[in-house]
Design a protein around this motif. Structure first.
Motif, PDB file in Angstrom:
ATOM      1  N   ALA A   1       9.503  -9.855   7.121  1.00  0.00           N
ATOM      2  CA  ALA A   1       8.214  -9.085   7.448  1.00  0.00           C
ATOM      3  C   ALA A   1       7.779  -7.604   7.380  1.00  0.00           C
ATOM      4  CB  ALA A   1       8.311  -8.400   9.224  1.00  0.00           C
ATOM      5  N   SER A   2       8.687  -6.801   6.395  1.00  0.00           N
ATOM      6  CA  SER A   2       8.695  -5.950   5.585  1.00  0.00           C
ATOM      7  C   SER A   2       8.094  -5.278   4.183  1.00  0.00           C
ATOM      8  CB  SER A   2       9.954  -4.752   5.586  1.00  0.00           C
ATOM      9  OG  SER A   2      10.620  -4.956   5.187  1.00  0.00           O
ATOM     10  N   VAL A   3       7.840  -6.533   4.488  1.00  0.00           N
ATOM     11  CA  VAL A   3       7.193  -6.371   2.527  1.00  0.00           C
ATOM     12  C   VAL A   3       6.077  -5.476   2.627  1.00  0.00           C
ATOM     13  CG1 VAL A   3       6.887  -7.933   1.119  1.00  0.00           C
ATOM     14  CG2 VAL A   3       8.717  -8.267   1.990  1.00  0.00           C
ATOM     15  N   GLY A   4       4.923  -5.604   3.399  1.00  0.00           N
ATOM     16  CA  GLY A   4       4.075  -5.938   3.093  1.00  0.00           C
ATOM     17  C   GLY A   4       3.859  -4.937   3.870  1.00  0.00           C
ATOM     18  N   THR A   5       4.366  -3.522   4.915  1.00  0.00           N
ATOM     19  CA  THR A   5       3.578  -2.639   5.578  1.00  0.00           C
ATOM     20  C   THR A   5       3.881  -1.119   4.399  1.00  0.00           C
ATOM     21  OG1 THR A   5       5.144  -3.281   7.670  1.00  0.00           O
ATOM     22  CG2 THR A   5       4.706  -1.132   7.321  1.00  0.00           C
ATOM     23  N   PRO A   6       4.108  -0.993   3.363  1.00  0.00           N
ATOM     24  CA  PRO A   6       4.497   0.555   2.911  1.00  0.00           C
ATOM     25  C   PRO A   6       3.052  -0.074   2.195  1.00  0.00           C
ATOM     26  CG  PRO A   6       6.723  -0.288   3.172  1.00  0.00           C
ATOM     27  CD  PRO A   6       5.398  -1.698   3.469  1.00  0.00           C
ATOM     28  N   GLY A   7       2.732  -1.186   1.564  1.00  0.00           N
ATOM     29  CA  GLY A   7       1.080  -0.903   0.944  1.00  0.00           C
ATOM     30  C   GLY A   7       0.048  -1.612   1.684  1.00  0.00           C
ATOM     31  N   LEU A   8      -0.073  -1.744   3.151  1.00  0.00           N
ATOM     32  CA  LEU A   8      -1.151  -1.020   3.477  1.00  0.00           C
ATOM     33  C   LEU A   8      -1.372  -0.813   4.139  1.00  0.00           C
ATOM     34  CD1 LEU A   8      -2.358  -3.240   5.647  1.00  0.00           C
ATOM     35  CD2 LEU A   8      -1.145  -3.776   6.715  1.00  0.00           C
ATOM     36  N   ILE A   9      -0.565   0.210   4.348  1.00  0.00           N
ATOM     37  CA  ILE A   9      -0.472   1.819   5.285  1.00  0.00           C
ATOM     38  C   ILE A   9      -1.003   2.420   3.769  1.00  0.00           C
ATOM     39  CG2 ILE A   9       0.841   4.102   5.791  1.00  0.00           C
ATOM     40  CD1 ILE A   9       2.981   2.609   7.066  1.00  0.00           C
ATOM     41  N   ALA A  10      -0.460   2.919   2.778  1.00  0.00           N
ATOM     42  CA  ALA A  10      -1.544   3.102   1.508  1.00  0.00           C
ATOM     43  C   ALA A  10      -2.475   2.468   1.224  1.00  0.00           C
ATOM     44  CB  ALA A  10       0.075   2.874   0.421  1.00  0.00           C
TER      45      ALA A  10
ATOM     46  N   LEU B   1     -12.064   0.866  -4.646  1.00  0.00           N
ATOM     47  CA  LEU B   1     -11.983  -0.277  -6.067  1.00  0.00           C
ATOM     48  C   LEU B   1     -10.290  -0.338  -5.933  1.00  0.00           C
ATOM     49  CD1 LEU B   1     -14.643  -0.194  -8.248  1.00  0.00           C
ATOM     50  CD2 LEU B   1     -14.190  -1.752  -6.555  1.00  0.00           C
ATOM     51  N   VAL B   2      -9.126   1.135  -5.787  1.00  0.00           N
ATOM     52  CA  VAL B   2      -8.159   0.825  -6.794  1.00  0.00           C
ATOM     53  C   VAL B   2      -6.952   1.138  -5.164  1.00  0.00           C
ATOM     54  CG1 VAL B   2      -6.716   2.295  -7.146  1.00  0.00           C
ATOM     55  CG2 VAL B   2      -8.642   2.883  -7.925  1.00  0.00           C
ATOM     56  N   ALA B   3      -8.103   0.421  -3.987  1.00  0.00           N
ATOM     57  CA  ALA B   3      -6.696  -0.040  -2.987  1.00  0.00           C
ATOM     58  C   ALA B   3      -6.747  -1.133  -2.450  1.00  0.00           C
ATOM     59  CB  ALA B   3      -7.833   0.515  -1.575  1.00  0.00           C
ATOM     60  N   PRO B   4      -7.186  -2.444  -3.047  1.00  0.00           N
ATOM     61  CA  PRO B   4      -6.302  -3.316  -3.015  1.00  0.00           C
ATOM     62  C   PRO B   4      -5.529  -3.764  -4.241  1.00  0.00           C
ATOM     63  CG  PRO B   4      -8.847  -3.932  -3.058  1.00  0.00           C
ATOM     64  CD  PRO B   4      -8.854  -2.060  -3.518  1.00  0.00           C
ATOM     65  N   TRP B   5      -5.382  -2.862  -5.043  1.00  0.00           N
ATOM     66  CA  TRP B   5      -4.928  -3.174  -6.228  1.00  0.00           C
ATOM     67  C   TRP B   5      -3.402  -2.120  -5.910  1.00  0.00           C
ATOM     68  CZ3 TRP B   5      -2.719   1.602  -9.176  1.00  0.00           C
ATOM     69  CH2 TRP B   5      -1.864   0.904 -10.335  1.00  0.00           C
ATOM     70  N   LEU B   6      -3.865  -1.129  -5.661  1.00  0.00           N
ATOM     71  CA  LEU B   6      -2.202  -0.360  -4.608  1.00  0.00           C
ATOM     72  C   LEU B   6      -1.449  -1.511  -4.314  1.00  0.00           C
ATOM     73  CD1 LEU B   6      -1.509   2.484  -4.664  1.00  0.00           C
ATOM     74  CD2 LEU B   6      -2.434   3.035  -3.025  1.00  0.00           C
TER      75      LEU B   6
ATOM     76  N   LYS C   1       0.013  -3.865  -6.372  1.00  0.00           N
ATOM     77  CA  LYS C   1       1.496  -3.787  -7.309  1.00  0.00           C
ATOM     78  C   LYS C   1       2.595  -2.680  -5.880  1.00  0.00           C
ATOM     79  CE  LYS C   1       0.374  -3.502 -11.027  1.00  0.00           C
ATOM     80  NZ  LYS C   1       0.787  -4.593 -11.719  1.00  0.00           N
ATOM     81  N   LEU C   2       2.109  -2.333  -4.632  1.00  0.00           N
ATOM     82  CA  LEU C   2       3.328  -1.788  -3.237  1.00  0.00           C
ATOM     83  C   LEU C   2       4.302  -3.100  -3.110  1.00  0.00           C
ATOM     84  CD1 LEU C   2       1.858   1.311  -2.216  1.00  0.00           C
ATOM     85  CD2 LEU C   2       3.599   1.242  -3.525  1.00  0.00           C
ATOM     86  N   VAL C   3       3.658  -4.131  -3.577  1.00  0.00           N
ATOM     87  CA  VAL C   3       4.005  -5.356  -2.871  1.00  0.00           C
ATOM     88  C   VAL C   3       5.087  -6.195  -3.302  1.00  0.00           C
ATOM     89  CG1 VAL C   3       3.389  -7.449  -1.663  1.00  0.00           C
ATOM     90  CG2 VAL C   3       1.931  -5.774  -0.735  1.00  0.00           C
ATOM     91  N   GLU C   4       4.062  -6.105  -4.921  1.00  0.00           N
ATOM     92  CA  GLU C   4       5.452  -6.840  -6.027  1.00  0.00           C
ATOM     93  C   GLU C   4       6.706  -5.722  -6.093  1.00  0.00           C
ATOM     94  OE1 GLU C   4       3.133  -6.489  -9.469  1.00  0.00           O
ATOM     95  OE2 GLU C   4       1.908  -7.926  -8.679  1.00  0.00           O
ATOM     96  N   LYS C   5       6.176  -4.305  -6.066  1.00  0.00           N
ATOM     97  CA  LYS C   5       7.339  -3.616  -6.211  1.00  0.00           C
ATOM     98  C   LYS C   5       8.106  -3.643  -4.554  1.00  0.00           C
ATOM     99  CE  LYS C   5       8.559   1.255  -6.282  1.00  0.00           C
ATOM    100  NZ  LYS C   5       8.426   2.139  -5.835  1.00  0.00           N
ATOM    101  N   ARG C   6       7.737  -3.817  -3.714  1.00  0.00           N
ATOM    102  CA  ARG C   6       9.000  -3.869  -2.540  1.00  0.00           C
ATOM    103  C   ARG C   6       9.672  -5.478  -2.381  1.00  0.00           C
ATOM    104  NH1 ARG C   6      12.630  -1.880   1.024  1.00  0.00           N
ATOM    105  NH2 ARG C   6      12.174  -2.879   2.648  1.00  0.00           N
TER     106      ARG C   6
END
Length: 122
Positions: free
Chosen positions: A42-51, A91-96, A99-104
């Protein structure tokens, strides 16, 4: 003493008592690992979602201020610059997020695989 014995049984009451009791019983190790696995997943998407949400909201507000510069204050150059900055941020927000989900995922993959191996062997 009257000698009479009364007993009343309530299924709802008993299930509530059992639920409370279960919270305080020691859990077995496999349930702890399964809970840990669920928490990691469940914690995979949280940091990316917040950022990405923060960037998207700020970018939208910047874009809105740029539009206000155009329409209300008649400031063309600052308005155009703010609009462009806002659009780029949106435009950068979905890309971010991606990337953060992949990193996590890369960070927690070894732990997820270890837990799934332990749980599937039992």
């Amino acid at each position: 003493m009257s000698g009479n014995f009364e007993y009343s049984y309530s299924a709802e009451r008993q299930s509530e008592i059992d639920a409370i009791r279960k919270k305080y019983l020691p859990q077995n190790e496999q349930e702890d690992k399964l809970a840990q696995l669920r928490k990691l997943d469940a914690s995979v998407g949280t940091p990316g979602l917040i950022a990405s949400m923060a960037l998207g909201i700020v970018s939208t507000l910047v874009f809105g201020v740029g539009i206000c510069c155009f329409l209300v204050w008649n400031l063309w150059l600052p308005g155009a610059l703010l609009c462009v900055v806002g659009i780029v941020g949106m435009l950068v927000a979905p890309w971010l997020y991606r990337k953060l989900v992949e990193k996590r995922k890369q960070e927690i993959t070894p732990e997820i695989l270890r837990l799934t191996e332990e749980l599937s062997q039992r």
